[in-house]
Design an enzyme around this catalytic site. Structure first.
Site, PDB file in Angstrom:
ATOM      1  N   GLU A 170       5.392   6.534  23.926  1.00  0.00           N
ATOM      2  CA  GLU A 170       5.754   6.799  22.536  1.00  0.00           C
ATOM      3  C   GLU A 170       4.891   7.948  22.015  1.00  0.00           C
ATOM      4  OE1 GLU A 170       6.557   3.325  20.396  1.00  0.00           O
ATOM      5  OE2 GLU A 170       7.206   4.421  18.631  1.00  0.00           O
ATOM      6  N   GLU A 217      -1.885  -2.830  16.948  1.00  0.00           N
ATOM      7  CA  GLU A 217      -0.642  -2.549  16.235  1.00  0.00           C
ATOM      8  C   GLU A 217      -0.168  -3.792  15.493  1.00  0.00           C
ATOM      9  OE1 GLU A 217       2.675  -1.707  18.818  1.00  0.00           O
ATOM     10  OE2 GLU A 217       3.750  -0.707  17.196  1.00  0.00           O
TER      11      GLU A 217
END
Ligand code: BGC
Length: 889
Positions: free
Chosen positions: A489, A771
């Site tokens: 990502e 996260e």
């Protein structure tokens, strides 16, 4: 209550320090400003009649050296306009400043000399072409990477030589067998079809009289490497890589020589090198048997190399970098190295597991020793271990971060060149003999920004939380602000930096870094008609067509605002103004008549709202408790308020009035739709109350504000120390509690170690911010969600409260010319301190509590004032100097 004397100036000298140009940290080559501003710091308040002497020695390539001086008033000292004729391309400056009397007698020592130089300022001064392999390369990724070389004759040893270099792809140069510069992944990631950074290197010492060779390693990088998730996109900006190299030389007699990369004079050649393939996420494969010994030295036989081919790139899009390069910083030393049971092979090799003790963006440099030609060593990297002690690689998805080295039978130190890894643990497979710490140098990488913010307290868990946020910032400030540094990502998600920007600007000088990125936010906004989800934008599956969504799009306003509050530079606002106004104008067209943003974005995910609300299931992070229209409207009201302040700062009265009216309308819409007269809200959640209070939406409704604060405090108490907010609400819960007199609830939530909470992560051994609140579950298993990272800075946004409320430093005026000292002891802490290197110098606040006495030490930089604002204490304004106060609680 005794105040230490300030400005006593016992030495009687008035020194000037920290001279800098624009927002660069120290000496810098290749800036793009022809009239750069200078800033400096006074160690003592200068006498009233003092003047500041500015001396610059300038030298244009091939021209004469001139020294110029001027005298200025002592204020301003930050971003002082250029006082001389504009600089031209490739002009070198040595600058120093000194405080002097009205008769120009020195009052103190001159500052250290600052050396800076312009890069190539006009596109027509680029004479070099981009050159790369001329053979047919496969169209897919994982291509065998080329080397490019040339040889040149110099009539003498250069007195001054600069290499201007960039690439479609990524590049590293060598001259006469020696590495050029110390940066990596040059030129960094920009929206390449709009702009590309060209970097300047001082290569004077590397060139000799006579024959010289230049060699270039080329990689795919962001240009044609595979970007993003769900399979990603390769060849996004182009399918051919190439280097641009322009060498500009000046000899001692003032004559000049130039060398330009090109495909037409027959001296530039290419061949495939030892890097068999390299991908930013997946890792690098290197076969030392394919090396060309001596290839970047003169006299190498390149007769079987091929002529290079030209790769076309518009020179108008070449720019001088505004941000620092990516560099290696400290090395992480292994805390343990273990031979993995059951991995001994018949050939005498085994697999080793290394724990570096710190998760971050780093790369191992390994001493490949005792290997036979053809032996292969495989290095895998992961952030955490599975409960069975193996590397947790599922969460990396395609980004498997695996390097493979094949030996040619000679011992060598090896580090991959064109990849980056986010990890704490690594395995080395195929290792012969014992692996020791002496065989590994694990280097930490990030954009080379200046550290400006510190925090400390009596609670080690809290200190670790702060360190974790710092590490997540470092890991993700790699050319652009990314979401995470490990999986497939690593994109410039706009929402993440929207929330983290106030913390980031406190911890490091991010002015150049974020202004650079904001240029691309504007470029993408123009290209796609809105602020995309991430910048640079790459169309990926569900996210293929950018849609205006709150928080992520609001970064267009929030990031410039955070930069301005920290740096006080109106030029940053000027540069970003079109971005700000276009976002406000766009979203104002989506509002319902009552000012509420309830129009659904046209893609399946809709508004992301309070993304990663801990009550959302692992596979649906957008399923939050708080209404998405409420979140979107609150954030837009805040953007409108910031836009109003920005227009005001720039003297754009008409816009200011327009944005103020819009702020009022959206705020009213928010109040009418989402709040009740009794102070409760349609979403009875911590996020809802936090946004309403922290964004000032209840400021004209004092009774409702008090009630909302009480309800928020009640919800926090009811949650039993478990965090109940996602990305949107998290930065604002503690500030909203403070604003409504509930600091003790704020401390209660902050100090909890329940899952989910900030300190839960710390007690689980986190060395970076996760996260998800529960990226790792209490039993040590990993969150089953496909999207689980251990290194996202977004939830580290809580550090803003650590700085501003625990430590107690808060800017009141942009650029810290005036700031508040407002620490609030609590949470069982008996001391805490914070400091921030403001544009004027170091500001700090340190307190301790002993027997009901609060002792406070404050440092106020010259040129600023501070206001003590502590509940129950008489407010006080402090001038420059150090101050000690004691208060009975
Ligand atoms: C990223 C986030 C981002 C989010 C938005 C994720 O995959 O890692 O940090 O903001 O998507 O949906």
């Amino acid at each position: 209550m005794a105040a230490a004397p300030h400005n006593a100036n016992p030495t009687g000298t008035y020194d000037v320090t920290h001279l800098r140009v624009e927002h660069y940290n120290g000496d810098v080559l290749g800036i793009g400003e022809s009239q750069p501003r200078l800033s400096w710091i006074y160690t003592e308040t200068p006498p009233e009649d003092a003047q500041l002497k500015v001396t610059v020695t300038r030298h244009v390539l091939g021209g004469e050296t001139r020294t110029e001086e001027t005298y200025l008033p002592t204020e301003p000292s930050v971003l002082v306009p250029w006082q001389f004729l504009p600089l031209t391309s490739m002009e070198e400056v040595r600058a120093s400043v000194q405080l002097v009397t009205p008769n120009h007698e020195p009052l103190g020592a001159p500052s250290q000399t600052l050396r800076f130089e312009t890069g190539i300022l006009d596109f027509y001064d680029y004479w070099a072409d981009f050159v790369g392999p001329s053979w047919a390369e496969p169209e897919t990724d994982h291509r065998h990477l080329p080397l490019v070389r040339t040889e040149i004759d110099l009539s003498g040893k250069p007195a001054r030589a600069r290499l201007y270099m960039t690439a479609c792809g990524v590049v590293e140069a060598e001259i006469n067998g020696q590495r050029v510069g110390d940066d990596v992944l040059c030129p960094g990631w920009t929206v390449y079809d709009r702009r590309l950074e060209c970097w300047t290197y001082d290569v004077t010492d590397q060139l000799i009289a006579g024959r010289n060779a230049m060699g270039f390693w080329l990689g795919d990088g962001w240009y044609r490497g595979r970007l993003g998730f769900d399979g990603g996109r390769a060849n996004f900006y182009g399918d051919r890589i190439g280097v641009l190299a322009q060498l500009e030389i000046e000899y001692a007699d003032g004559t000049r020589a130039s060398v330009y990369s090109n495909s037409w004079d027959g001296t530039w050649k290419a061949t495939s090198g030892p890097i068999v393939c390299s991908d930013l996420y997946e890792g690098e494969h290197y076969d030392a048997r394919l090396e060309h010994p001596g290839w970047s030295q003169p006299g190498f036989d390149d007769s079987d190399w091929q002529p290079v081919a030209e790769v076309f790139y518009e020179p108008q899009h070449l720019e001088c970098p505004e941000l620092p390069p990516i560099r290696a910083h400290e090395s992480n030393v292994p805390v343990s190295i273990t031979r993995v049971d059951g991995t001994d092979m018949n050939d005498g090799t085994a697999t080793w597991l290394i724990d570096f003790g710190q998760n971050c963006s780093q790369r191992m440099r390994v001493h490949m020793r005792g290997l036979n030609a053809g032996d292969t060593v495989t290095m895998r990297h992961a952030e955490v271990l599975e409960p069975d002690g193996t590397l947790a690689t599922r969460t990396l998805r395609r980004g498997q971060q695996c390097d493979v080295y094949t030996s040619n039978g000679t011992d060598a130190w090896w580090e991959p060149r064109f990849t980056m890894h986010g990890f704490r643990y690594a395995t080395i497979e195929g290792w012969r003999g014992e692996l020791t710490a002496d065989d590994i140098d694990c280097r930490v990488y990030h954009t080379d920004m200046e550290r400006t913010g510190w925090f400390d307290s009596s609670n080690p868990l809290l200190n670790r939380l702060h360190d974790n946020a710092l590490w997540s910032m470092r890991s993700n400030f790699l050319s652009i602000p990314t979401d995470c540094p490990q999986r497939d990502e690593r994109l410039g998600w706009t929402g993440d930096i929207d929330l983290f920007a106030p913390t980031a600007t406190y911890l490091y000088d991010t002015q150049g870094f974020l202004t650079n990125w904001l240029k691309d936010v504007r470029n993408e906004q123009k290209a796609w008609g809105t602020v995309p989800f991430y910048v640079p934008f790459v169309p990926l599956r569900v996210w293929a067509i950018p849609q205006a969504i709150a928080i992520w799009g609001d970064a267009a306003v929030a990031v410039p605002w955070a930069l301005y509050m920290d740096g006080g530079d109106t030029r940053v606002l000027e540069k970003t103004y079109p971005l700000v106004t276009a976002w406000i104008d766009e979203v104002s067209g989506y509002l319902s008549d009552d000012g509420v943003w309830d129009r659904e974005p046209q893609y399946c995910l809709g508004q992301l709202g309070d993304w990663l609300d801990p009550s959302a299931p692992p596979e649906d992070p957008a399923l939050a408790m708080t209404e998405k229209t409420l979140v979107a409207t609150a954030y837009f009201a805040r953007s409108c308020a910031h836009a109003t302040a920005i227009a005001h700062a720039l003297g754009r009265a008409q816009d200011e009035a327009r944005f103020a009216a819009l702020t009022a309308k959206v705020t009213q819409g928010f109040l009418d739709r989402f709040t009740h007269l009794d102070g409760t809200m349609t979403s009875d959640t911590q996020c809802a109350y936090a946004l309403a209070i922290a964004f000032g939406l209840l400021d004209d409704e004092p009774v409702r504000k008090v009630k909302a604060g009480n309800r928020l405090a009640e919800l926090v108490r009811e949650s039993g120390g478990r965090v109940s907010t996602g990305f949107a609400g998290t930065p604002f819960v503690l500030p909203a509690l403070s604003m409504t007199g509930h600091d003790q609830e704020a401390y209660g939530l902050l100090m909890s170690t329940e899952c989910p909470s900030w300190l839960y992560q710390v007690t689980m051994g986190a060395t970076t911010t996760w996260e998800r609140w529960d990226s790792m579950c209490p039993d040590g298993t990993l969150n089953p969600g496909g999207m689980t990272s251990f290194n996202h800075y977004a939830l580290g946004s809580v550090c803003e409260w650590l700085h501003s409320r625990i430590g107690g430093l808060q800017a009141i005026e942009p650029g810290w010319s005036k700031f508040a000292v407002c620490p609030q002891p609590g949470g069982g802490l008996n001391h805490a301190s914070t400091s921030h290197l403001t544009p004027y110098g170091m500001a700090s606040s340190a307190w301790s509590v002993d027997d009901d006495v609060l002792a406070l030490d404050v440092t106020v930089p010259v040129g600023t004032t501070a206001e003590i604002r502590i509940a129950g204490v008489e407010p006080e304004t402090l001038g420059a100097g150090t101050h000690h106060r004691e208060y009975t609680l």
